[in-house]
Design a protein around this motif. Structure first.
Motif, PDB file in Angstrom:
ATOM      1  N   GLN A 133      15.109 -20.462 -30.459  1.00  9.39           N
ATOM      2  CA  GLN A 133      14.825 -19.333 -29.578  1.00  9.39           C
ATOM      3  C   GLN A 133      16.099 -18.775 -28.970  1.00  9.39           C
ATOM      4  OE1 GLN A 133      12.036 -20.280 -26.493  1.00  9.39           O
ATOM      5  NE2 GLN A 133      12.043 -18.222 -25.604  1.00  9.39           N
TER       6      GLN A 133
ATOM      7  N   SER B  76      18.253 -17.088 -31.739  1.00 10.61           N
ATOM      8  CA  SER B  76      17.658 -15.851 -32.247  1.00 10.61           C
ATOM      9  C   SER B  76      18.036 -14.651 -31.398  1.00 10.61           C
ATOM     10  CB  SER B  76      16.136 -15.993 -32.326  1.00 10.61           C
ATOM     11  OG  SER B  76      15.769 -16.981 -33.277  1.00 10.61           O
ATOM     12  N   THR B  77      18.354 -14.878 -30.122  1.00 10.76           N
ATOM     13  CA  THR B  77      18.793 -13.767 -29.278  1.00 10.76           C
ATOM     14  C   THR B  77      20.209 -13.323 -29.634  1.00 10.76           C
ATOM     15  OG1 THR B  77      19.657 -15.257 -27.561  1.00 10.76           O
ATOM     16  CG2 THR B  77      17.349 -14.614 -27.395  1.00 10.76           C
TER      17      THR B  77
ATOM     18  N   PRO C  80      17.127  -9.605 -35.728  1.00 11.56           N
ATOM     19  CA  PRO C  80      15.866 -10.262 -36.127  1.00 11.56           C
ATOM     20  C   PRO C  80      15.807 -10.646 -37.599  1.00 11.56           C
ATOM     21  CG  PRO C  80      15.407  -8.438 -34.647  1.00 11.56           C
ATOM     22  CD  PRO C  80      16.875  -8.380 -34.950  1.00 11.56           C
TER      23      PRO C  80
ATOM     24  N   ALA D 162      17.906 -13.699 -38.139  1.00 13.31           N
ATOM     25  CA  ALA D 162      17.278 -14.861 -37.523  1.00 13.31           C
ATOM     26  C   ALA D 162      16.139 -15.391 -38.385  1.00 13.31           C
ATOM     27  CB  ALA D 162      16.767 -14.503 -36.128  1.00 13.31           C
ATOM     28  N   ARG D 163      15.349 -14.495 -38.990  1.00 17.72           N
ATOM     29  CA  ARG D 163      14.262 -14.958 -39.861  1.00 17.72           C
ATOM     30  C   ARG D 163      14.791 -15.686 -41.079  1.00 17.72           C
ATOM     31  NH1 ARG D 163      12.058  -9.906 -38.404  1.00 17.72           N
ATOM     32  NH2 ARG D 163      12.902  -8.948 -40.305  1.00 17.72           N
TER      33      ARG D 163
ATOM     34  N   ALA E 159       9.954 -17.881 -39.511  1.00 17.37           N
ATOM     35  CA  ALA E 159       9.087 -17.114 -38.622  1.00 17.37           C
ATOM     36  C   ALA E 159       8.007 -18.050 -38.078  1.00 17.37           C
ATOM     37  CB  ALA E 159       8.467 -15.940 -39.385  1.00 17.37           C
TER      38      ALA E 159
ATOM     39  N   THR F 198      25.135  -9.414 -35.935  1.00 16.69           N
ATOM     40  CA  THR F 198      24.947  -9.414 -34.506  1.00 16.69           C
ATOM     41  C   THR F 198      25.895  -8.418 -33.860  1.00 16.69           C
ATOM     42  OG1 THR F 198      25.280 -10.779 -32.526  1.00 16.69           O
ATOM     43  CG2 THR F 198      26.560 -11.357 -34.425  1.00 16.69           C
TER      44      THR F 198
END
Length: 427
Positions: free
Chosen positions: A50, A53-54, A58, A61-62, A67, A317
């Motif tokens: 979590q 992922s920030t 997205p 991150a997946r 997911a 990012t």
């Protein structure tokens, strides 16, 4: 000992030394480990999925963490110490491809309390160190992953024949070759030579870096800040501090955390991209090994689209360093250029299939013309004459068949038949 003006690194133990080892494995079953990446902690910061992922976009991150309900990554905390090494834990990242659905990457997190370079040389298989001599006993991945993944793969390509390593080292006040001259002073050339040795896992005796090309080889070093730099090569990466590490509470605690987490993830994404591009390249080389060209090209185009949608990211990012590391990895493996070549070659094959389809459609229309024109003419004549004789109808059919057969022996007829077969006319 000093070689090529670079103080030897073989006997140097840094103030802080961390080592991450990445190995390809064949996943046998999903482990009963906690889901997500290894959750390192620093103060009140916990680097779980979590939190990470920030940091990433997205889509990235997946690809790295999965997911909800579809995890791609698991971790196991350990505490194994042996011969100056401390194994903190393992991670397992599912890296399935279209042809290799069991492909995965295992990540080993270690701390090192003895000279780091000899360990890196051993992992690289440098002589006189036996290859992988450190990945035995309590650190043997085969034992740690028994029943979960198969580490020994005789078909492993050369690019991943040895583990990929990520080394993190900070100096003490005695390690002047790595230190800046003052807080914002110039960085000595020896610092980049040390960085090169850690990333390439070699000494000057293993690989004497030519002075004439040293600048070109080191130009891609990432200056994260005045405190530390990074260098990404094909078989390894390294992070090196440029001021003395004062120990607990130093910024380098945060730097080490980043090298094990988000910066590691940037390099892992590069590894996923490399593996998929290698597979797409293999698919391209086998397109003509099957007579079903259209089906193979359609499958290839679908695999390219899936890869492009899922993994092909050049911007991870808003934070620049992770992007720089990913770009350095991609450049080392020529991934952007190779993917452009794949797209161009696939487009050529797609045009070839479209051309063949057009030829076959034209051939089918030509056959209809050759078959239908004599028959239609004969039946029209009988209709105009109001002739209902069965004998005359059979004669007309026979004449039309003969005319069709004669038409098929002409150059046009052979072209039509060749188009239907998808071959070249030899007449």
């Amino acid at each position: 000992m000093t070689t090529y003006g670079v103080p030897a690194l073989e006997n140097v133990t840094g103030a802080r030394q961390e080592l991450t080892v990445v190995l390809p494995v064949r996943l046998l079953r999903v482990p009963r480990w906690p889901e997500g990446p290894f959750p390192f902690e620093l103060g009140n910061r916990r680097t779980d999925a979590q939190t990470r992922s920030t940091y990433f976009a997205p889509a990235s991150a997946r690809a790295l963490y999965g997911a909800p309900g579809r995890p791609r990554r698991w971790h196991l905390q350990l505490d194994v110490k042996h011969d100056g090494l401390h194994l903190l834990g393992l991670e397992l990242l599912r890296a399935a491809t279209a042809r290799n659905p069991e492909h995965a990457l295992v990540v080993m997190h270690l701390s090192v309390e003895r000279p780091l370079l000899p360990i890196l040389r051993a992992l690289a298989g440098r002589r006189p160190n036996p290859a992988d001599e450190l990945l035995t006993g309590p650190f043997d991945p085969a034992g740690l992953l028994a029943g979960i993944a198969d580490v020994r793969d005789p078909d492993t390509p050369f690019a991943t024949a040895h583990p990929y390593t990520i080394a993190f080292m900070t100096p003490t006040a005695r390690h002047t070759p790595a230190l800046r001259a003052g807080l914002e002073g110039a960085l000595p050339a020896t610092a980049d030579r040390w960085l090169w040795q850690l990333a390439s896992r070699s000494t000057p005796e293993d690989f004497p870096l030519p002075p004439e090309t040293a600048g070109e080889q080191l130009k891609d070093a990432v200056r994260i800040s005045a405190d530390w730099s990074a260098l990404v090569l094909r078989q390894g990466a390294a992070f090196l501090g440029h001021r003395p590490d004062i120990g607990a509470g130093d910024f380098f605690e945060f730097g080490a955390l980043h090298s094990r987490t988000v910066y590691l993830d940037a390099l892992l994404l590069g590894s996923l991209q490399r593996d998929h591009i290698d597979e797409l390249t293999d698919e391209l080389s086998e397109v003509f090994n099957s007579p079903q060209l259209a089906r193979r090209v359609a499958t290839l185009e679908r695999n390219i689209a899936v890869f492009r949608s899922t993994y092909w990211r050049q911007h991870l990012t808003a934070h620049g360093t992770a992007n720089d590391l990913l770009q350095a990895f991609q450049n080392q493996h020529r991934l952007p250029a190779r993917f452009d070549e794949i797209l161009a070659e696939a487009a050529d094959y797609s045009r070839l299939v479209q051309t063949q389809d057009s030829q076959q459609i034209s051939g089918a229309l030509g056959v209809l013309t050759i078959l239908g024109l004599p028959l239609g003419t004969a039946l029209s004549i009988l209709q105009v004459l109001d002739d209902h004789s069965t004998a005359h109808l059979l004669i007309a059919l026979a004449v039309s068949v003969a005319a069709t057969a004669a038409a098929l022996t002409t150059r046009y007829g052979r072209l039509v038949l060749s188009s239907l077969r998808g071959g070249d006319d030899k007449a």
